[in-house]
Design a protein around this motif. Sequence first.
Motif, PDB file in Angstrom:
ATOM      1  N   LYS A   1       8.371   3.146   0.718  1.00  0.00           N
ATOM      2  CA  LYS A   1       9.911   3.723   0.636  1.00  0.00           C
ATOM      3  C   LYS A   1      10.661   3.737   1.025  1.00  0.00           C
ATOM      4  O   LYS A   1      10.545   3.117   2.098  1.00  0.00           O
ATOM      5  CB  LYS A   1       9.568   4.960   0.935  1.00  0.00           C
ATOM      6  CG  LYS A   1      10.044   6.504   1.240  1.00  0.00           C
ATOM      7  CD  LYS A   1      10.293   7.552   1.786  1.00  0.00           C
ATOM      8  CE  LYS A   1      11.822   8.726   1.722  1.00  0.00           C
ATOM      9  NZ  LYS A   1      11.205  10.417   2.250  1.00  0.00           N
TER      10      LYS A   1
ATOM     11  N   GLU B   1       0.770  -0.883  -0.058  1.00  0.00           N
ATOM     12  CA  GLU B   1       0.458   0.098  -0.223  1.00  0.00           C
ATOM     13  C   GLU B   1       0.753   1.514   0.435  1.00  0.00           C
ATOM     14  O   GLU B   1       0.555   2.095  -0.938  1.00  0.00           O
ATOM     15  CB  GLU B   1      -0.776  -0.127   0.881  1.00  0.00           C
ATOM     16  CG  GLU B   1      -2.408  -0.924   1.097  1.00  0.00           C
ATOM     17  CD  GLU B   1      -1.700  -2.581   1.204  1.00  0.00           C
ATOM     18  OE1 GLU B   1      -0.719  -2.524   2.640  1.00  0.00           O
ATOM     19  OE2 GLU B   1      -1.972  -3.308   1.156  1.00  0.00           O
ATOM     20  N   GLN B   2       1.679   0.965   0.879  1.00  0.00           N
ATOM     21  CA  GLN B   2       3.185   2.086   0.807  1.00  0.00           C
ATOM     22  C   GLN B   2       4.105   1.149   0.749  1.00  0.00           C
ATOM     23  O   GLN B   2       4.832   0.531   1.329  1.00  0.00           O
ATOM     24  CB  GLN B   2       3.030   3.267   1.585  1.00  0.00           C
ATOM     25  CG  GLN B   2       3.840   4.397   1.895  1.00  0.00           C
ATOM     26  CD  GLN B   2       3.684   4.915   3.600  1.00  0.00           C
ATOM     27  OE1 GLN B   2       2.950   4.952   4.354  1.00  0.00           O
ATOM     28  NE2 GLN B   2       4.990   5.847   3.510  1.00  0.00           N
TER      29      GLN B   2
END
Length: 243
Positions: free
Chosen positions: A204, A201-202
């Motif tokens: 980084k 979903e995310q």
Amino acid sequence: MIDRILQAVEHRPWPMPRERWAYYQEWNRLIFLHFEVPFDVLRALVPDALELDAFEGKYYISVVPFSMEKIRPRYLPAVGFISNFDEINVRTYVKKEGKAGVYFLNIEGGKTLSVFVSKKLSGLPYEKATMKRKEEMYTSSNAKKKFQLEANYTIGEKVQQKTPLQIWLTERYCLYVYVNNNLYRYQIHHEEWELKTITFEQLKVDYQLAGIHLTEKNVIAPNYADGIRVVAWSKEKVRSEEW
């Protein structure tokens, strides 16, 4: 349990050492993030004593967040406040004397004491980072090197048929460490990896190593694994005259 691990040998690329294993540990709740990298830049990060390993002519670095648990010497119990901690290793793939293994470019741990003890005993490049882990969430920040990882994810189904690349990236049965101009090998053993799919979903990723910048934009073939039980042997020196 350990007897079962030691009896599962069909997947190994070479026989286990004859000596008794020295350490037990569990690698749990792993996220595998892989990156294709240029040979020339990677070569500068790895000691000349090691040959870079390639898959179909391509070279890789992997960032692997997980939870180290129950690590202990053979004849001693695990001590939770040292033995259990979150870890991220940044590794690449190498060979020596026909034994394909991994070489750690960096290792981060979430507990100061665990990092100190692990580095002291193993010689591996452990350093402290600020880590937080909850269900399907993992964050890490290394202020000194400005490394950062943030992952919110969903675990999928078991991979029924692993690709040759997935096998090549995960089924490694030794690691190498270079300390005080000496090259050492740690041999390990575990059952074959069971991989699952993972979606983010995310995500980084910000790891910069010399001329290589690893980001979420160039992640390939990510996977998840529930975990694996591992036995390891004491380090063995690779004789300098063989280099």
